[in-house]
Design an enzyme around this catalytic site. Structure first.
Site, PDB file in Angstrom:
ATOM      1  N   ARG A   1      -7.896  18.577   2.280  1.00  0.00           N
ATOM      2  CA  ARG A   1      -8.663  18.746   1.028  1.00  0.00           C
ATOM      3  C   ARG A   1     -10.035  19.348   1.337  1.00  0.00           C
ATOM      4  NH1 ARG A   1      -8.115  12.648  -0.939  1.00  0.00           N
ATOM      5  NH2 ARG A   1      -6.667  12.334   0.768  1.00  0.00           N
TER       6      ARG A   1
ATOM      7  N   ARG B   1      -2.405  -2.020  -3.699  1.00  0.00           N
ATOM      8  CA  ARG B   1      -3.530  -1.083  -3.680  1.00  0.00           C
ATOM      9  C   ARG B   1      -3.252  -0.001  -4.720  1.00  0.00           C
ATOM     10  NH1 ARG B   1      -5.429   2.895   1.207  1.00  0.00           N
ATOM     11  NH2 ARG B   1      -7.224   3.724   0.090  1.00  0.00           N
TER      12      ARG B   1
ATOM     13  N   GLY C   1      -8.072  10.978   4.379  1.00  0.00           N
ATOM     14  CA  GLY C   1      -9.065  11.109   3.315  1.00  0.00           C
ATOM     15  C   GLY C   1     -10.424  10.782   3.924  1.00  0.00           C
TER      16      GLY C   1
ATOM     17  N   GLU D   1      -8.162  -2.375   4.659  1.00  0.00           N
ATOM     18  CA  GLU D   1      -8.012  -2.368   3.198  1.00  0.00           C
ATOM     19  C   GLU D   1      -6.951  -3.359   2.741  1.00  0.00           C
ATOM     20  OE1 GLU D   1      -7.573   1.637   4.116  1.00  0.00           O
ATOM     21  OE2 GLU D   1      -8.846   2.348   2.484  1.00  0.00           O
TER      22      GLU D   1
ATOM     23  N   ASN E   1       0.884  -1.168   0.000  1.00  0.00           N
ATOM     24  CA  ASN E   1       0.000   0.000   0.000  1.00  0.00           C
ATOM     25  C   ASN E   1       0.924   1.220   0.000  1.00  0.00           C
ATOM     26  OD1 ASN E   1      -1.880   1.967   0.444  1.00  0.00           O
ATOM     27  ND2 ASN E   1      -2.771   1.031   2.276  1.00  0.00           N
TER      28      ASN E   1
ATOM     29  N   HIS F   1     -11.924   4.951  -2.006  1.00  0.00           N
ATOM     30  CA  HIS F   1     -12.016   4.189  -0.748  1.00  0.00           C
ATOM     31  C   HIS F   1     -12.804   2.892  -0.932  1.00  0.00           C
ATOM     32  CE1 HIS F   1     -11.365   8.169   1.624  1.00  0.00           C
ATOM     33  NE2 HIS F   1     -10.231   7.487   1.563  1.00  0.00           N
TER      34      HIS F   1
HETATM   35  P1  ADP Z   1      -5.354   7.496   6.518  1.00  0.00           P
HETATM   36  O1  ADP Z   1      -6.509   8.029   5.721  1.00  0.00           O
HETATM   37  O2  ADP Z   1      -4.055   8.183   6.221  1.00  0.00           O
HETATM   38  O3  ADP Z   1      -5.261   5.979   6.546  1.00  0.00           O
HETATM   39  P2  ADP Z   1      -6.302   7.255   9.237  1.00  0.00           P
HETATM   40  O4  ADP Z   1      -7.431   6.353   8.878  1.00  0.00           O
HETATM   41  O5  ADP Z   1      -5.226   6.705  10.100  1.00  0.00           O
HETATM   42  O6  ADP Z   1      -5.658   7.967   7.998  1.00  0.00           O
HETATM   43  O7  ADP Z   1      -6.950   8.521   9.979  1.00  0.00           O
HETATM   44  C1  ADP Z   1      -6.180   9.612  10.371  1.00  0.00           C
HETATM   45  C2  ADP Z   1      -7.082  10.557  11.151  1.00  0.00           C
HETATM   46  O8  ADP Z   1      -7.600   9.866  12.299  1.00  0.00           O
HETATM   47  C3  ADP Z   1      -6.341  11.790  11.686  1.00  0.00           C
HETATM   48  O9  ADP Z   1      -7.149  12.946  11.538  1.00  0.00           O
HETATM   49  C4  ADP Z   1      -6.183  11.450  13.148  1.00  0.00           C
HETATM   50  O10 ADP Z   1      -6.125  12.615  13.942  1.00  0.00           O
HETATM   51  C5  ADP Z   1      -7.456  10.694  13.434  1.00  0.00           C
HETATM   52  N1  ADP Z   1      -7.344   9.914  14.666  1.00  0.00           N
HETATM   53  C6  ADP Z   1      -6.595   8.827  14.883  1.00  0.00           C
HETATM   54  N2  ADP Z   1      -6.716   8.437  16.190  1.00  0.00           N
HETATM   55  C7  ADP Z   1      -7.563   9.312  16.787  1.00  0.00           C
HETATM   56  C8  ADP Z   1      -8.088   9.471  18.101  1.00  0.00           C
HETATM   57  N3  ADP Z   1      -7.759   8.641  19.080  1.00  0.00           N
HETATM   58  N4  ADP Z   1      -8.927  10.500  18.325  1.00  0.00           N
HETATM   59  C9  ADP Z   1      -9.253  11.366  17.347  1.00  0.00           C
HETATM   60  N5  ADP Z   1      -8.801  11.278  16.082  1.00  0.00           N
HETATM   61  C10 ADP Z   1      -7.968  10.264  15.804  1.00  0.00           C
END
Ligand code: ADP
Length: 418
Positions: A262, A114, A233, A402, A14, A202
């Site tokens: 974004r 991916r 995203g 994913e 990925n 997604h």
């Molecule tokens: P990606 O799309 O890069 O895979 P993720 O699914 O890991 O990203 O999501 C990242 C987002 O999740 C960020 O905005 C992060 O702040 C938020 N996030 C992760 N853990 C927490 C938490 N415990 N509380 C609030 N937001 C969180």
């Protein structure tokens, strides 16, 4: 010392602009003999794939950091590089070398990748050959920030692992069940024929969630569900009987809901105005819309939800309020597309972990008959129900996966012999 692993494995790559993730899955039981293709139901509960190692390099382009973990979370390796000193290709080589050292005796059956964009042609995963790779290359202009990074590891794998099948799994493919009314923009029809249409993204995440629904709730597996993928995203998808009916992202991964950096949906007149008033060109608009907007642009504090939730800044509050408002707006639109709603599912970083954001969204769904369960532990993990027994709409958290979806597809394609 851990015992050396043997047997059949599938690797999943990925690769993004600033990180490359590599997961190693071992195959168990009659994996390759099992019926391939029934990814939504048959393999959902007891897929014969087991995650054995997850390795990733992030901070590419800034401060590169490597971290590898066994499935139980125990560390398998770590390394840092000086700022800006690890080109993309060398990062890939580091991951390949690490896996070769860690798993010297395994049989690698295939590598699943991916890939963000499959265009109109690829409505399911495909084994990559030179012709397919050229077709995927031709889609780079549709996803210039993501597609090139997805294709680099495929090219590298052709060289480094000759004879090992490479499988591309697309973020767009799951949405190819949508009707033309949803896919088409109200632009001249010729543009639709030229591929300017809504693709949605997604899809691997939504497909994974759909694969979990039969085990989580048969009512939702058969019914109408809005899934909220809230990560860096952000998008939402309307599922009917586990199939994509409509989704918030469109031609690019810019449309729909506001994200970390974004903007989400925007009146295109704003772009024309800025081009005229400030002379912005395509690159300047790209920076504005992809990197300077969303939670970061609104708050001026961060693109990271954790930091916004911890901040006292009034504009951090504004960013959260806009985020929640736009999600509730989208739920209404998708529920209308579905003609009703039985379920709401939260997933990805914010959806899985930010209890206060989830609660604000649930409260705005009262008009749908959604009643939150007041006794839910906000720190709970894993698949869990958020709605009260008397709620007309069920709300759930289902952590997404994913990479497992890519591994399942790769396995199914190879088992099917195509
Ligand atoms: P990606 O799309 O890069 O895979 P993720 O699914 O890991 O990203 O999501 C990242 C987002 O999740 C960020 O905005 C992060 O702040 C938020 N996030 C992760 N853990 C927490 C938490 N415990 N509380 C609030 N937001 C969180």
């Amino acid at each position: 010392m851990r015992p050396e692993l043997e047997g059949d494995f599938i690797a999943v790559v990925n690769a993004g602009s600033s990180s490359i993730k590599l997961s190693m899955y071992s195959l168990h039981g009659d994996a390759m003999g099992a019926v391939a293709g029934d990814l939504t139901g048959g393999l959902a509960g007891d897929a014969p794939l087991r995650l054995d190692l997850h390795a990733q390099i992030d901070g590419l382009g800034s401060a590169p950091h490597f971290d590898a973990r066994h499935a139980d979370g125990s560390p398998a390796g770590t390394r840092d590089w000086p700022v800006g000193s690890l080109p993309y290709e060398r990062a890939l080589d580091h991951l390949v070398n690490f896996v070769e050292q860690e798993f010297p005796r395994i049989e690698l059956l295939g590598v699943g990748h991916r890939v963000v964009h499959g265009g109109a042609r690829f409505d399911q995963p495909v084994r990559v050959d030179a012709e397919v790779l050229a077709a995927l290359d031709a889609l780079v202009p549709l996803a210039p920030l993501h597609q090139p990074h997805n294709l680099t590891p495929i090219r590298r794998a052709f060289e480094a692992l000759p004879g090992v099948p490479q499988v591309a799994c697309f973020d767009t493919a799951f949405h190819r069940t949508q009707s033309i009314e949803h896919e088409i923009f109200a632009l001249p029809y010729a543009l639709y024929q030229q591929g300017i249409r809504r693709y949605g993204f997604h899809g691997l995440s939504y497909e994974y969630i759909a694969s979990r629904l039969p085990a989580v709730s048969p009512r939702l597996a058969q019914g109408r569900v809005v899934v909220l993928h809230l990560g860096n995203g952000v998008s939402a998808c309307a599922l009917h009987q586990g199939r994509s009916v409509s989704t918030s992202m469109g031609f690019t991964a810019l449309d729909g809901l506001p994200m970390g950096t974004r903007c989400g949906a925007l009146d295109p007149g704003v772009l024309l105005y800025l081009m005229d008033r400030d002379g912005l060109d395509a690159r300047a608009l790209e920076r504005l819309l992809y990197q300077q907007s969303g939670l970061l642009g609104l708050s001026g504090v961060s693109n990271d939800m954790r930091q916004l939730l911890a901040s006292d800044a009034p504009r951090a509050r504004l960013a959260i309020d806009v985020f929640v408002h736009r999600i509730s707006h989208e739920i209404g639109a998708l529920a209308a597309d579905l003609g009703g709603l039985e379920g709401l599912v939260f997933t990805a970083g914010i959806g899985e972990h930010a209890a206060s954001i989830r609660r604000q969204v649930l409260d705005r769904c009262a008009w749908l008959g959604l009643v939150p369960d007041e006794d839910v532990d906000p720190a709970a993990r894993g698949e869990r129900r958020l709605s009260a027994a008397r709620s007309r709409v069920d709300a759930w958290v289902i952590p997404t996966d994913e990479e497992l979806m890519v591994a399942r597809h790769t396995y199914a394609l190879l088992a099917g012999g195509t």
